[in-house]
Enzyme design. Structure first.
Site, PDB file in Angstrom:
ATOM      1  N   GLU A 117       0.979  -6.466   5.636  1.00 46.96           N
ATOM      2  CA  GLU A 117       2.449  -6.622   5.563  1.00 46.96           C
ATOM      3  C   GLU A 117       3.046  -7.544   6.621  1.00 46.96           C
ATOM      4  O   GLU A 117       4.044  -7.204   7.254  1.00 46.96           O
ATOM      5  CB  GLU A 117       3.125  -5.245   5.639  1.00 46.96           C
ATOM      6  CG  GLU A 117       2.686  -4.310   4.537  1.00 46.96           C
ATOM      7  CD  GLU A 117       3.400  -2.960   4.584  1.00 46.96           C
ATOM      8  OE1 GLU A 117       4.124  -2.692   5.560  1.00 46.96           O
ATOM      9  OE2 GLU A 117       3.221  -2.181   3.641  1.00 46.96           O
TER      10      GLU A 117
ATOM     11  N   HIS B  13       3.192  -1.507  -5.389  1.00 48.64           N
ATOM     12  CA  HIS B  13       4.044  -0.325  -5.520  1.00 48.64           C
ATOM     13  C   HIS B  13       5.202  -0.733  -6.433  1.00 48.64           C
ATOM     14  O   HIS B  13       6.173  -1.345  -5.990  1.00 48.64           O
ATOM     15  CB  HIS B  13       4.588   0.104  -4.153  1.00 48.64           C
ATOM     16  CG  HIS B  13       3.537   0.567  -3.201  1.00 48.64           C
ATOM     17  ND1 HIS B  13       2.833   1.732  -3.385  1.00 48.64           N
ATOM     18  CD2 HIS B  13       3.070   0.022  -2.051  1.00 48.64           C
ATOM     19  CE1 HIS B  13       1.976   1.882  -2.384  1.00 48.64           C
ATOM     20  NE2 HIS B  13       2.087   0.856  -1.570  1.00 48.64           N
TER      21      HIS B  13
ATOM     22  N   ASP C  94       1.029   2.258  -7.569  1.00 42.58           N
ATOM     23  CA  ASP C  94       1.780   3.371  -8.146  1.00 42.58           C
ATOM     24  C   ASP C  94       2.959   2.769  -8.893  1.00 42.58           C
ATOM     25  O   ASP C  94       3.408   1.666  -8.572  1.00 42.58           O
ATOM     26  CB  ASP C  94       2.201   4.430  -7.115  1.00 42.58           C
ATOM     27  CG  ASP C  94       2.829   3.886  -5.843  1.00 42.58           C
ATOM     28  OD1 ASP C  94       3.374   2.760  -5.868  1.00 42.58           O
ATOM     29  OD2 ASP C  94       2.794   4.585  -4.822  1.00 42.58           O
TER      30      ASP C  94
HETATM   31  C1  XIL Z   1       2.030   5.328   3.556  1.00 39.95           C
HETATM   32  C2  XIL Z   1       1.380   6.689   3.391  1.00 39.95           C
HETATM   33  O1  XIL Z   1       1.145   6.911   2.040  1.00 39.95           O
HETATM   34  C3  XIL Z   1       2.274   7.753   3.973  1.00 39.95           C
HETATM   35  O2  XIL Z   1       1.587   8.991   4.004  1.00 39.95           O
HETATM   36  C4  XIL Z   1       2.720   7.389   5.374  1.00 39.95           C
HETATM   37  O3  XIL Z   1       3.667   8.332   5.814  1.00 39.95           O
HETATM   38  C5  XIL Z   1       3.313   6.015   5.427  1.00 39.95           C
HETATM   39  O4  XIL Z   1       2.397   5.079   4.898  1.00 39.95           O
HETATM   40  N1  XIL Z   1       2.013   0.351   2.477  1.00 39.95           N
HETATM   41  C6  XIL Z   1       0.821   0.659   3.086  1.00 39.95           C
HETATM   42  C7  XIL Z   1       0.410   2.068   3.217  1.00 39.95           C
HETATM   43  O5  XIL Z   1       0.054  -0.247   3.439  1.00 39.95           O
HETATM   44  O6  XIL Z   1      -0.343   2.288   4.373  1.00 39.95           O
HETATM   45  C8  XIL Z   1       1.588   2.985   3.185  1.00 39.95           C
HETATM   46  O7  XIL Z   1       1.104   4.342   3.175  1.00 39.95           O
HETATM   47  C9  XIL Z   1       2.462   2.707   1.993  1.00 39.95           C
HETATM   48  C10 XIL Z   1       2.983   1.304   2.034  1.00 39.95           C
END
Ligand code: XIL
Length: 460
Positions: free
Chosen positions: A163, A242, A273
């Site tokens: 990110e 996502h 998801d």
């Molecule tokens: C999320 C987890 O699912 C949560 O449990 C945590 O509180 C925050 O992080 N992008 C990513 C993941 O790369 O690591 C993130 O995971 C979701 C967004």
């Protein structure tokens, strides 16, 4: 050569799925007659892919959870346990217990592991959040080296950097303490990871990079292209994917995957998801991956809806009591029905969409430039935004006078002459054309103090 690891993972999964009769090499040639797999992992393996999930370590004692995990998946990502705050809670005190538990659960059952993540602006330990400059750079590189060394031989791939690009229209980097250590922090992290674990695939991972027309997608694409051109060790790009109402699946997703693959990297869908879990959308995502030879795996971000970080969106393949949802059936059918392209990939490169096709008359509408500076004690990063006037331009030259004591050490996305006093900057091959009213950015790092910088812009 590096792709053999993915293939090995697929073959291992195939054998586990009881499909040993299928010759190992055939898993990669597309037109292998598909035995219909009955689980996500087995079906993906028949197509030379993996199917994974995020795993939360504390749920490994929940037998309803592990029953589905062990049955359906052949790749595992630790949902939180390999992040910087988990693995180095105090500086130079590493903590691997929770991550090791997940790795051992997976590997002892023949599943592979994706490492997530070595360097990220988020979920940093407190001590790191308050660091900056060269101390932070060194701490980050030490973290990458230590963690990648600990898991050497146990993870097939690392999300080395997560990110790092900004949302919105800039297409540039996200501001963060790591970014302020200098724009080369990403490539430095990749080099450290390669040195620590030469056998792992090294990936860049991000979200909102699914839509090919988005500036963020183009920004990541340009970075990967630049890394490949300069020999920075990068093997793969992860698309978190996502999907939700604000950031929906788009039909050019396949173009995005194939365009990145054409740069010579593998692509993976790493945190899938979908709000509401539309069966049609899940099917489209799987079909898009299968259509791209170098899309070698899909990971969903959790098992049951109740396991999701966005549980209220019910975005996953199993409902709260562990039953398969319609989206599950759609994914399994898509995996079983799909044909895959033959190796090597045949997807043609797709040009970024932003450049106007014609060369405008020279100099017509002029250009302007603005600078934003991230200053720390002893150094700064300047990001220069070049904006075309009322007509498109086909090239630009920027002049920036630096105060005495300021010396440029590193630059990106522009050619430079001079590193002290008067500096001049011209476009590189891919960012000279800027449409009317549109912008592009380049940047540089320097020692010293920026003060206020007043760039001039002339267009050609
Ligand atoms: C999320 C987890 O699912 C949560 O449990 C945590 O509180 C925050 O992080 N992008 C990513 C993941 O790369 O690591 C993130 O995971 C979701 C967004």
């Amino acid at each position: 050569m590096r792709s053999t690891r993915w293939k090995a993972a697929s073959r291992a999964a195939l054998a586990l799925a009881g499909a040993g009769a299928l010759a190992a090499g055939m898993a990669l040639t597309a037109t292998a007659p598909a035995a219909a797999g009955t689980t996500l992992g087995a079906s993906a393996a028949e197509k030379g892919r993996y199917f994974g999930t995020a795993v939360a370590g504390f749920k490994l004692s929940d037998s309803a959870y592990t029953t589905i995990l062990n049955r359906e998946f052949n790749m595992v990502t630790a949902e939180n346990e390999m992040k910087m705050n988990a693995t180095e809670p105090q500086q130079n005190q590493f903590s691997y217990g929770a991550a090791d538990q997940i790795v051992n659960h997976a590997r002892s059952r023949g599943m592979s592991v994706r490492g997530h993540t070595l360097a990220w602006h988020s979920q940093q330990p407190g001590w790191m959040e308050s660091m900056s400059g060269s101390a932070l750079r060194q701490a980050m590189l030490n973290h990458v080296t230590q963690v990648a060394t600990h898991f050497r031989g146990q993870v097939v791939a690392w999300d080395v950097v997560n990110e790092a690009f900004a949302d919105g229209s800039s297409g540039g980097r996200r501001d963060s303490n790591l970014q302020r250590t200098g724009n080369d922090w990403i490539e430095a992290a990749f080099r450290a990871a390669r040195a620590a674990d030469p056998g792992a695939k090294l990936c860049y991972n991000d979200y909102n990079t699914d839509n090919w027309t988005h500036a963020k997608t183009q920004g990541v694409y340009n970075m990967v292209r630049d890394f490949k051109a300069r020999g920075v060790p990068i093997d793969c790009v992860g698309f978190q994917s996502h999907f939700n109402n604000e950031s929906p699946y788009v039909s050019n997703y396949r173009t995005t995957l194939s365009s990145f693959a054409a740069l010579g990297v593998d692509v993976q869908i790493t945190e899938l998801d979908i709000q509401g879990a539309s069966a049609n959308t899940y099917r489209s995502v799987v079909e898009d991956c299968l259509a791209v030879a170098r899309c070698n795996g899909i990971t969903v971000w959790g098992i049951r809806d109740s396991d999701s970080w966005r549980a209220s969106q019910t975005p996953l393949l199993f409902n709260n009591n562990g039953s398969k949802k319609p989206a599950y059936d759609a994914v399994l059918a898509a995996l079983n029905n799909g044909t895959t392209p033959t190796d090597p990939p045949t997807d043609p490169p797709t040009d970024p969409p932003t450049d106007p096709p014609t060369t405008p008359p020279p100099g017509s509408g002029g250009c302007t430039a603005t600078v934003s500076v991230n200053q720390w004690t002893g150094g700064f990063v300047a990001t220069v935004k070049v904006t075309a006037g009322s007509s498109a331009i086909s090239g630009w030259t920027i002049g920036i006078g630096l105060p005495s004591g300021a010396t440029v050490t590193n630059a990106w996305n522009a050619n430079r002459s001079g590193n002290t006093g008067t500096t001049n900057w011209t476009n590189v091959a891919y960012n000279g054309r800027v449409g009317a009213g549109q912008s592009t950015e380049y940047g540089f790092q320097a020692n010293g103090t920026a003060g206020s910088l007043s760039p001039t812009c002339s267009a050609s």
